[in-house]
Design a protein around this motif. Structure first.
Motif, PDB file in Angstrom:
ATOM      1  N   UNK A 285      -0.644  19.832  -9.256  1.00 37.64           N
ATOM      2  CA  UNK A 285       0.112  19.252 -10.370  1.00 37.64           C
ATOM      3  C   UNK A 285      -0.773  18.927 -11.564  1.00 37.64           C
ATOM      4  N   UNK A 286      -1.237  19.955 -12.236  1.00 33.42           N
ATOM      5  CA  UNK A 286      -1.869  19.786 -13.552  1.00 33.42           C
ATOM      6  C   UNK A 286      -1.218  20.777 -14.502  1.00 33.42           C
ATOM      7  N   UNK A 287      -1.286  20.448 -15.751  1.00 34.06           N
ATOM      8  CA  UNK A 287      -0.697  21.334 -16.764  1.00 34.06           C
ATOM      9  C   UNK A 287      -1.306  22.726 -16.686  1.00 34.06           C
ATOM     10  N   UNK A 288      -2.628  22.768 -16.522  1.00 33.43           N
ATOM     11  CA  UNK A 288      -3.323  24.066 -16.486  1.00 33.43           C
ATOM     12  C   UNK A 288      -2.892  24.897 -15.288  1.00 33.43           C
ATOM     13  N   UNK A 289      -2.801  24.260 -14.109  1.00 34.81           N
ATOM     14  CA  UNK A 289      -2.455  24.999 -12.900  1.00 34.81           C
ATOM     15  C   UNK A 289      -1.027  25.527 -12.960  1.00 34.81           C
ATOM     16  N   UNK A 290      -0.102  24.687 -13.424  1.00 34.98           N
ATOM     17  CA  UNK A 290       1.292  25.117 -13.498  1.00 34.98           C
ATOM     18  C   UNK A 290       1.463  26.292 -14.459  1.00 34.98           C
ATOM     19  N   UNK A 291       0.727  26.250 -15.562  1.00 40.82           N
ATOM     20  CA  UNK A 291       0.771  27.360 -16.509  1.00 40.82           C
ATOM     21  C   UNK A 291       0.146  28.613 -15.903  1.00 40.82           C
ATOM     22  N   UNK A 292      -0.982  28.448 -15.222  1.00 41.91           N
ATOM     23  CA  UNK A 292      -1.687  29.588 -14.628  1.00 41.91           C
ATOM     24  C   UNK A 292      -0.821  30.330 -13.614  1.00 41.91           C
ATOM     25  N   UNK A 293      -0.212  29.571 -12.680  1.00 38.78           N
ATOM     26  CA  UNK A 293       0.563  30.241 -11.630  1.00 38.78           C
ATOM     27  C   UNK A 293       1.810  30.901 -12.206  1.00 38.78           C
ATOM     28  N   UNK A 294       2.400  30.305 -13.240  1.00 37.21           N
ATOM     29  CA  UNK A 294       3.580  30.914 -13.866  1.00 37.21           C
ATOM     30  C   UNK A 294       3.221  32.233 -14.533  1.00 37.21           C
ATOM     31  N   UNK A 295       2.109  32.233 -15.266  1.00 34.01           N
ATOM     32  CA  UNK A 295       1.673  33.464 -15.928  1.00 34.01           C
ATOM     33  C   UNK A 295       1.300  34.527 -14.902  1.00 34.01           C
ATOM     34  N   UNK A 296       0.620  34.112 -13.833  1.00 35.26           N
ATOM     35  CA  UNK A 296       0.200  35.073 -12.810  1.00 35.26           C
ATOM     36  C   UNK A 296       1.388  35.720 -12.121  1.00 35.26           C
ATOM     37  N   UNK A 297       2.384  34.910 -11.756  1.00 31.35           N
ATOM     38  CA  UNK A 297       3.516  35.497 -11.035  1.00 31.35           C
ATOM     39  C   UNK A 297       4.294  36.446 -11.939  1.00 31.35           C
ATOM     40  N   UNK A 298       4.368  36.142 -13.241  1.00 30.43           N
ATOM     41  CA  UNK A 298       5.047  37.045 -14.178  1.00 30.43           C
ATOM     42  C   UNK A 298       4.308  38.374 -14.293  1.00 30.43           C
ATOM     43  N   UNK A 299       2.977  38.318 -14.370  1.00 30.46           N
ATOM     44  CA  UNK A 299       2.171  39.544 -14.454  1.00 30.46           C
ATOM     45  C   UNK A 299       2.286  40.352 -13.168  1.00 30.46           C
ATOM     46  N   UNK A 300       2.177  39.686 -12.021  1.00 30.67           N
ATOM     47  CA  UNK A 300       2.228  40.385 -10.739  1.00 30.67           C
ATOM     48  C   UNK A 300       3.573  41.076 -10.522  1.00 30.67           C
ATOM     49  N   UNK A 301       4.654  40.360 -10.796  1.00 32.45           N
ATOM     50  CA  UNK A 301       5.976  40.943 -10.599  1.00 32.45           C
ATOM     51  C   UNK A 301       6.219  42.099 -11.573  1.00 32.45           C
ATOM     52  N   UNK A 302       5.779  41.935 -12.806  1.00 37.84           N
ATOM     53  CA  UNK A 302       5.930  43.012 -13.792  1.00 37.84           C
ATOM     54  C   UNK A 302       5.153  44.245 -13.360  1.00 37.84           C
ATOM     55  N   UNK A 303       3.906  44.044 -12.911  1.00 39.51           N
ATOM     56  CA  UNK A 303       3.082  45.162 -12.457  1.00 39.51           C
ATOM     57  C   UNK A 303       3.766  45.926 -11.330  1.00 39.51           C
ATOM     58  N   UNK A 304       4.347  45.189 -10.373  1.00 33.58           N
ATOM     59  CA  UNK A 304       4.981  45.869  -9.248  1.00 33.58           C
ATOM     60  C   UNK A 304       6.232  46.634  -9.690  1.00 33.58           C
ATOM     61  N   UNK A 305       7.083  45.983 -10.461  1.00 27.73           N
ATOM     62  CA  UNK A 305       8.339  46.618 -10.854  1.00 27.73           C
ATOM     63  C   UNK A 305       8.135  47.812 -11.778  1.00 27.73           C
ATOM     64  N   UNK A 306       7.043  47.801 -12.550  1.00 28.87           N
ATOM     65  CA  UNK A 306       6.812  48.876 -13.528  1.00 28.87           C
ATOM     66  C   UNK A 306       5.829  49.941 -13.041  1.00 28.87           C
ATOM     67  N   UNK A 307       4.832  49.551 -12.234  1.00 32.76           N
ATOM     68  CA  UNK A 307       3.797  50.517 -11.833  1.00 32.76           C
ATOM     69  C   UNK A 307       3.624  50.663 -10.326  1.00 32.76           C
ATOM     70  N   UNK A 308       4.227  49.779  -9.547  1.00 32.82           N
ATOM     71  CA  UNK A 308       4.046  49.834  -8.098  1.00 32.82           C
ATOM     72  C   UNK A 308       2.819  49.102  -7.605  1.00 32.82           C
ATOM     73  N   UNK A 309       2.057  48.472  -8.506  1.00 30.55           N
ATOM     74  CA  UNK A 309       0.877  47.712  -8.095  1.00 30.55           C
ATOM     75  C   UNK A 309       1.319  46.456  -7.353  1.00 30.55           C
TER      76      UNK A 309
END
Length: 530
Positions: A285-309
């Motif tokens: 529960x820190x501002x930095x961590x909550x922002x980090x995990x949100x950005x990471x999950x968006x990148x990971x899901x986008x990568x999978x749906x668009x490139x299969x990574x």
């Protein structure tokens, strides 16, 4: 059509924008996860589901998710996702294990300071107008021994911080090598030794059957008198009732807990005991961590749906974006090899053996293996993919083994798949040519060079004149055009095979006509997803 993603929990606007910037149709409804009925009603419309902890991806929700391909959890814990149900449905479950590592490690260190100096109780006392300076006698961290149970990502950060505080650090972790222990500056010890020596003990392991109550009543009794216990990892790692008893007896001097066996923790044996610091699961529960995990999950899901990574998946081998580019043709080949052998096999499969040669042996073998198994399973069920296939194979008791070897032939690399049934073994091998196209190079030990098409025909026969003519004229009579024709034989006048790439599916009449000639041992139409 662009993939559709539902965000049903609170995620930062920056994360939502990542989906949009990547061309994904994102539906941001941050309170929807709390409405189970509404979630069930709409989940079938989406390819991806991005969540925190409020949304419960239960078996019922997953059953209703007819188009869902990926669930992304912004954070580490996935207690709110039914992973077995998702795996059976072929849905990848991702988390973001690295986004809150520093935050969680810092919280553990803060809790260590808090219990060493009794800061919360001293603060409450002072707020109450008391001045109990002599009551709150603390201890220094400098020179004390910290026992770290679990020296993985978070545990190793705690080790580094503790060394900076001039503490001695001993670590228990079955997966910690001596080289890694030296690298992070700690002494690797067995659990018994750690319990005897540590002035402070902090836990940083996942909750599994092996780690459940790792600090049991028996193990807590082996600790040094005056030890202080910190748990910012997972509830259930410590016998809380036993710990409460030993705090009351004075054997254990203090405890600091951020996680509990039952959460939310409304009642707990540790509550209201002196020198016990409790926080409501604030590790991430820190501002930095909550922002980090949100950005990471968006990148990971986008990568999978668009490139299969695939990154940080809990039910499928990870494949990076770079690996996906290189391995794409090999993953496709693996699926074709499995699919060929699956379509050829009518008996129950007891084992799948996969040989990776040369270039193929240096790739992500877990991903290639999953692709082979998925190809085999697709022959009997279309509702299967690289996520669900290994689960189905395990349920059916199929043994899967892999072997890797250096380049051993004319090809820079190849993959050979052998399935074992109660009656026989059947094998096929393939490679990827420099043009990026997969090829079959061997069937039943007979060398061939066959391009793979959506519709194919496989035949076996004795090596004798007239076979090619019969195949050509019969298919021509039935209006089937041959795009590619490959022959192979074991030896002169021995067994021969033919693999034909045709423009459309082979009609039943043509199969009957070829079988009726008596020239062929087998006539098998095949189909592949190209």
């Amino acid at each position: 059509m662009a993939p559709r993603v539902l965000i049903s929990d609170k995620l930062s606007e920056a994360a939502v924008q990542i989906f949009r910037d990547r061309g994904i149709d994102v539906d941001f409804q941050p309170d929807l996860g709390k409405d189970k009925d509404k979630l069930l009603e709409v989940i079938g419309q989406y390819d991806g589901l991005a969540i925190r902890s409020a949304t419960k991806a239960t078996e019922k929700v997953i059953a209703a998710a007819t188009n869902l391909k990926v669930i992304g959890r912004a954070g580490i814990g996935v207690d709110n996702v039914d992973i077995p149900a998702a795996s059976k449905k072929g849905i990848i479950v991702m988390n973001t294990p690295f986004g809150n590592m520093i935050t969680t490690a810092e919280h553990a260190v803060a809790m260590m300071f808090a219990v060493a100096r009794q800061i919360p109780e001293a603060s409450a006392s002072t707020h109450a107008g008391k001045w109990e300076k002599s009551r709150f006698m603390g201890v220094e961290l400098t020179g004390k021994t910290l026992g770290v149970i679990g020296a993985g990502n978070i545990g190793s950060i705690v080790c580094a911080r503790a060394l900076g505080l001039k503490m001695k650090v001993v670590a228990y972790d079955p997966f910690l090598s001596e080289e890694r222990a030296t690298e992070i500056g700690v002494e690797k010890v067995e659990l018994e030794d750690l319990l005897k020596r540590a002035d402070f003990i902090t836990l940083h392991v996942p909750f599994t059957e092996h780690t459940r109550n790792i600090l049991s009543r028996e193990n807590l009794g082996k600790t040094k008198k005056g030890v202080r216990i910190i748990n910012c990892a997972r509830g259930g790692l410590v016998d809380e009732a036993a710990l409460a008893d030993m705090l009351k007896s004075g054997h254990i001097a203090g405890a600091a807990f951020d996680v509990f066996a039952e959460e939310p923790a409304k009642d707990n044996p540790l509550f209201n005991l002196p020198n016990v610091v409790c926080t409501p699961h604030l590790g991430a529960a820190t501002t930095e961590a909550q922002e980090n995990v949100a950005l990471q999950v968006a990148e990971q899901m986008s990568d999978y749906l668009l490139t299969g990574a695939v990154q940080n998946a809990l039910n499928m081998p990870s494949v990076t974006a770079e690996e996906a580019k290189i391995m794409g043709p090999w993953i496709k080949l693996s699926g074709h090899l499995g699919n060929f052998i699956g379509q050829m096999t009518d008996e129950p499969i007891t084992a799948i053996n996969i040989l990776f040669d040369g270039e193929a042996s240096e790739m992500n073998l877990s991903a290639l293996t999953s692709s082979v198994v998925a190809g085999i399973m697709k022959a009997t069920s279309q509702d299967v993919n690289m996520v669900s296939a290994p689960v189905i194979a395990k349920e059916r008791g199929i043994r899967i083994s892999t072997t890797k070897q250096d380049q051993s032939g004319a090809f820079e690399g190849y993959i050979k798949v052998t399935v074992v049934t109660p009656k026989r073994e059947r094998s096929i091998a393939g490679t990827v040519f420099s043009d990026g196209k997969p090829r079959f190079i061997q069937i039943k030990g007979i060398n061939i060079d066959a391009e793979i098409g959506a519709h194919m025909v496989y035949t076996t026969n004795k090596d004798q004149p007239g076979i090619i003519g019969t195949l050509g004229t019969t298919l021509g009579r039935n209006g089937v055009n041959i795009a590619n024709f490959t022959l192979g034989r074991s030896a002169a006048t021995g067994e021969a095979i033919a693999l034909l790439y045709i423009d459309e599916a082979l009609p039943a009449e043509a199969i009957e006509e070829l079988t009726g000639t008596g020239l062929f041992g087998q006539v098998k139409p095949l189909s592949f997803d190209i």
